[in-house]
Enzyme design. Structure first.
Site, PDB file in Angstrom:
ATOM      1  N   TYR A 158     -17.443 -47.680  22.708  1.00 21.88           N
ATOM      2  CA  TYR A 158     -18.747 -47.153  23.112  1.00 21.88           C
ATOM      3  C   TYR A 158     -19.173 -47.701  24.476  1.00 21.88           C
ATOM      4  O   TYR A 158     -20.167 -47.245  25.037  1.00 21.88           O
ATOM      5  CB  TYR A 158     -19.796 -47.482  22.035  1.00 21.88           C
ATOM      6  CG  TYR A 158     -19.435 -46.861  20.692  1.00 21.88           C
ATOM      7  CD1 TYR A 158     -19.678 -45.514  20.452  1.00 21.88           C
ATOM      8  CD2 TYR A 158     -18.812 -47.607  19.689  1.00 21.88           C
ATOM      9  CE1 TYR A 158     -19.320 -44.926  19.246  1.00 21.88           C
ATOM     10  CE2 TYR A 158     -18.446 -47.029  18.480  1.00 21.88           C
ATOM     11  CZ  TYR A 158     -18.703 -45.694  18.269  1.00 21.88           C
ATOM     12  OH  TYR A 158     -18.336 -45.108  17.077  1.00 21.88           O
ATOM     13  N   LYS A 163      -7.890 -49.494  13.366  1.00 22.16           N
ATOM     14  CA  LYS A 163      -9.346 -49.463  13.367  1.00 22.16           C
ATOM     15  C   LYS A 163      -9.885 -50.213  12.180  1.00 22.16           C
ATOM     16  O   LYS A 163      -9.394 -49.968  11.078  1.00 22.16           O
ATOM     17  CB  LYS A 163      -9.770 -47.994  13.285  1.00 22.16           C
ATOM     18  CG  LYS A 163     -11.242 -47.753  13.155  1.00 22.16           C
ATOM     19  CD  LYS A 163     -11.496 -46.297  12.968  1.00 22.16           C
ATOM     20  CE  LYS A 163     -12.986 -46.091  12.754  1.00 22.16           C
ATOM     21  NZ  LYS A 163     -13.298 -44.766  12.386  1.00 22.16           N
ATOM     22  N   ARG A 216     -22.720 -45.157  10.208  1.00 19.95           N
ATOM     23  CA  ARG A 216     -23.335 -44.372   9.122  1.00 19.95           C
ATOM     24  C   ARG A 216     -24.686 -43.839   9.592  1.00 19.95           C
ATOM     25  O   ARG A 216     -25.047 -42.702   9.304  1.00 19.95           O
ATOM     26  CB  ARG A 216     -23.509 -45.244   7.865  1.00 19.95           C
ATOM     27  CG  ARG A 216     -22.198 -45.780   7.310  1.00 19.95           C
ATOM     28  CD  ARG A 216     -21.478 -44.792   6.429  1.00 19.95           C
ATOM     29  NE  ARG A 216     -20.051 -45.103   6.330  1.00 19.95           N
ATOM     30  CZ  ARG A 216     -19.495 -45.920   5.450  1.00 19.95           C
ATOM     31  NH1 ARG A 216     -20.256 -46.523   4.550  1.00 19.95           N
ATOM     32  NH2 ARG A 216     -18.204 -46.151   5.455  1.00 19.95           N
ATOM     33  N   LYS A 251      -6.411 -47.516   9.167  1.00 24.09           N
ATOM     34  CA  LYS A 251      -7.870 -47.490   9.155  1.00 24.09           C
ATOM     35  C   LYS A 251      -8.340 -48.217   7.905  1.00 24.09           C
ATOM     36  O   LYS A 251      -8.044 -47.805   6.781  1.00 24.09           O
ATOM     37  CB  LYS A 251      -8.381 -46.051   9.165  1.00 24.09           C
ATOM     38  CG  LYS A 251      -9.906 -45.981   9.096  1.00 24.09           C
ATOM     39  CD  LYS A 251     -10.428 -44.590   9.278  1.00 24.09           C
ATOM     40  CE  LYS A 251     -11.949 -44.577   9.169  1.00 24.09           C
ATOM     41  NZ  LYS A 251     -12.508 -43.246   9.321  1.00 24.09           N
ATOM     42  N   SER A 256     -18.367 -49.269  15.655  1.00 21.61           N
ATOM     43  CA  SER A 256     -19.815 -49.403  15.797  1.00 21.61           C
ATOM     44  C   SER A 256     -20.320 -50.816  15.513  1.00 21.61           C
ATOM     45  O   SER A 256     -21.193 -51.316  16.217  1.00 21.61           O
ATOM     46  CB  SER A 256     -20.512 -48.398  14.886  1.00 21.61           C
ATOM     47  OG  SER A 256     -20.113 -48.575  13.537  1.00 21.61           O
ATOM     48  N   ARG A 277     -15.340 -46.280   0.628  1.00 27.01           N
ATOM     49  CA  ARG A 277     -14.146 -45.441   0.812  1.00 27.01           C
ATOM     50  C   ARG A 277     -12.873 -46.184   0.422  1.00 27.01           C
ATOM     51  O   ARG A 277     -11.801 -45.930   0.958  1.00 27.01           O
ATOM     52  CB  ARG A 277     -14.053 -45.003   2.279  1.00 27.01           C
ATOM     53  CG  ARG A 277     -15.303 -44.373   2.860  1.00 27.01           C
ATOM     54  CD  ARG A 277     -15.002 -43.698   4.185  1.00 27.01           C
ATOM     55  NE  ARG A 277     -16.178 -43.373   4.948  1.00 27.01           N
ATOM     56  CZ  ARG A 277     -17.023 -42.365   4.683  1.00 27.01           C
ATOM     57  NH1 ARG A 277     -16.809 -41.595   3.640  1.00 27.01           N
ATOM     58  NH2 ARG A 277     -18.064 -42.136   5.470  1.00 27.01           N
ATOM     59  N   GLU A 336       1.688 -47.443   7.070  1.00 26.84           N
ATOM     60  CA  GLU A 336       0.947 -46.205   7.336  1.00 26.84           C
ATOM     61  C   GLU A 336       1.268 -45.672   8.741  1.00 26.84           C
ATOM     62  O   GLU A 336       1.418 -44.470   8.944  1.00 26.84           O
ATOM     63  CB  GLU A 336      -0.557 -46.448   7.206  1.00 26.84           C
ATOM     64  CG  GLU A 336      -1.066 -46.599   5.774  1.00 26.84           C
ATOM     65  CD  GLU A 336      -1.277 -45.253   5.091  1.00 26.84           C
ATOM     66  OE1 GLU A 336      -0.913 -44.200   5.668  1.00 26.84           O
ATOM     67  OE2 GLU A 336      -1.819 -45.254   3.964  1.00 26.84           O
TER      68      GLU A 336
HETATM   69  C1  PBG Z   1     -14.811 -40.983   9.645  1.00 31.01           C
HETATM   70  C2  PBG Z   1     -15.036 -41.999  10.702  1.00 31.01           C
HETATM   71  C3  PBG Z   1     -15.755 -43.205  10.588  1.00 31.01           C
HETATM   72  C4  PBG Z   1     -15.689 -43.815  11.837  1.00 31.01           C
HETATM   73  C5  PBG Z   1     -14.953 -42.985  12.672  1.00 31.01           C
HETATM   74  N1  PBG Z   1     -14.545 -41.880  11.945  1.00 31.01           N
HETATM   75  C6  PBG Z   1     -16.551 -43.732   9.447  1.00 31.01           C
HETATM   76  C7  PBG Z   1     -15.899 -44.211   8.228  1.00 31.01           C
HETATM   77  O1  PBG Z   1     -14.690 -44.092   8.032  1.00 31.01           O
HETATM   78  O2  PBG Z   1     -16.621 -44.710   7.361  1.00 31.01           O
HETATM   79  C8  PBG Z   1     -16.311 -45.120  12.196  1.00 31.01           C
HETATM   80  C9  PBG Z   1     -16.465 -45.387  13.651  1.00 31.01           C
HETATM   81  C10 PBG Z   1     -17.336 -46.538  13.971  1.00 31.01           C
HETATM   82  O3  PBG Z   1     -17.788 -47.295  13.088  1.00 31.01           O
HETATM   83  O4  PBG Z   1     -17.609 -46.719  15.170  1.00 31.01           O
HETATM   84  N2  PBG Z   1     -15.075 -39.677  10.125  1.00 31.01           N
END
Ligand code: PBG
Length: 331
Positions: A310, A245, A203, A193, A271, A214, A230
């Site tokens: 989505y 991801k 967000r 990730k 997203s 992060r 990982e």
């Molecule tokens: C963290 C989480 C995130 C997403 C899924 N789980 C946000 C992040 O790590 O900042 C992002 C998913 C997306 O952007 O569609 N709980």
């Protein structure tokens, strides 16, 4: 003799039979957001996606089962947040209530998965708890994840999506589940990730309060080897599925992990990937349905055994409506 690969591209029927990759609705998972109010609330940066109330979440789950997709990934949007994310472990917290409602509705038909991370529940918006200096405290966070896993398993989640990127999180959650006799509960590890700008619209979707980023826990987009490492660590710690991801920008990482993983490899079309195509399509700059089908086909071609998207319901509908000869080519 001239070699003529074009022969197999000549008709829709030949193209359909020659497709190396097909999207199967059963390997699509739909992420959904559930907030504490009743009415669905639109998410401006994700046109067509809403924060559900429990009722509309239930009816979406019904629609997902009818469409024949594989499952749902639930995210909670709480009204109150605090330093330790206590809403995440409260059986009456919005995510645990949503899990219970959806599991009761479609638990026999679909995989009901839950996001196991603290960021939606903490007032500072980080994925873990903070130490005295304000840094994310890895090992203290693991204690919260253990409790969160038990709450989600208790609520009825069949698959826990560990998205917090803490070291040792898979082993910790696996140990907690074993200790509680929940050997049935599967772990989806968000292994590779990345700290990505493509989470921007998410967000808004969860009303995140995060300031900053992060990057002390999520991966540097520059690193592929580290992503593979990982995934290997998470599989060794007991993950049932590993994930990459975002998806489209990370197909090399996905292919690399798919080549060596002992467990299934999934990908999350995030997203920002959704927002870009929707925005371009809304401007008439791109063919929406074709772009959706192409993007997911490419993710599957690179090695994803399943995709969180989505557009899961849109894709399932397009695949159902398309003439047989066009299946797998996009809607
Ligand atoms: C963290 C989480 C995130 C997403 C899924 N789980 C946000 C992040 O790590 O900042 C992002 C998913 C997306 O952007 O569609 N709980």
């Amino acid at each position: 003799m001239r070699i003529r690969p074009r022969r197999l591209r000549a008709t829709p029927a030949l193209r359909a039979m020659s497709a190396e990759t097909r999207i199967d609705p059963r390997s699509l998972m739909l992420p959904i957001f559930v907030h504490e109010g009743d009415a669905p609330r639109p998410i401006a940066a994700m046109p067509g996606v809403v924060q559900h109330g429990l009722d509309s979440a239930r009816s979406t789950a019904r629609a997902a089962a009818a469409a024949g997709i594989g499952g749902l990934m639930l995210f909670g949007v709480p009204t109150r947040r605090d330093a330790t994310g206590s809403g995440a472990t409260d059986p009456d917290g919005i995510l645990n209530r949503a899990i219970a409602a959806i599991a009761a509705e479609v638990g026999d038909e679909l995989v009901v998965a839950a996001d196991l991370c603290l960021d939606e529940f903490t007032d500072h918006g980080h994925c873990g708890v903070l130490d005295a200096d304000g840094a994310v405290d890895n090992d203290a966070t693991l204690e919260r994840y253990r409790a969160m896993a038990l709450a989600q398993a208790e609520a009825g989640a069949g698959l826990l999506g560990l998205s917090g990127m803490m070291d040792g999180q898979v082993a910790a959650v696996r140990d907690a589940l074993e200790g509680a006799g929940r050997t049935d509960c599967a772990i989806l590890a968000y292994s590779a990730k990345y700290a990505s700008s493509f989470y921007g619209p998410f967000r808004e979707a969860v009303g995140s309060t995060l300031r900053g980023d992060r990057r002390t826990y999520q991966l540097d987009p520059a690193n592929a080897r580290e992503g593979r490492r990982e995934a290997a660590l998470d599989a060794a710690e007991g993950a049932d599925v590993v994930m990459v991801k975002p998806a489209l920008g990370y197909l090399d990482v996905l292919a690399g992990i798919a080549a060596e993983s002992p467990v299934p490899v999934w990908a999350y079309q995030v997203s920002g990937e959704y927002a870009m195509i929707e925005a371009a399509a809304a401007n008439g700059w791109i063919d929406r349905d074709a772009a959706i089908a192409e993007s997911v086909t490419c993710i599957v071609r690179a090695g994803a055994d399943a995709v969180l998207t989505y557009w899961a319901l849109d894709l399932a509908a397009a695949l159902r409506d398309a003439p047989a000869t066009r299946r797998g080519e996009g809607a």
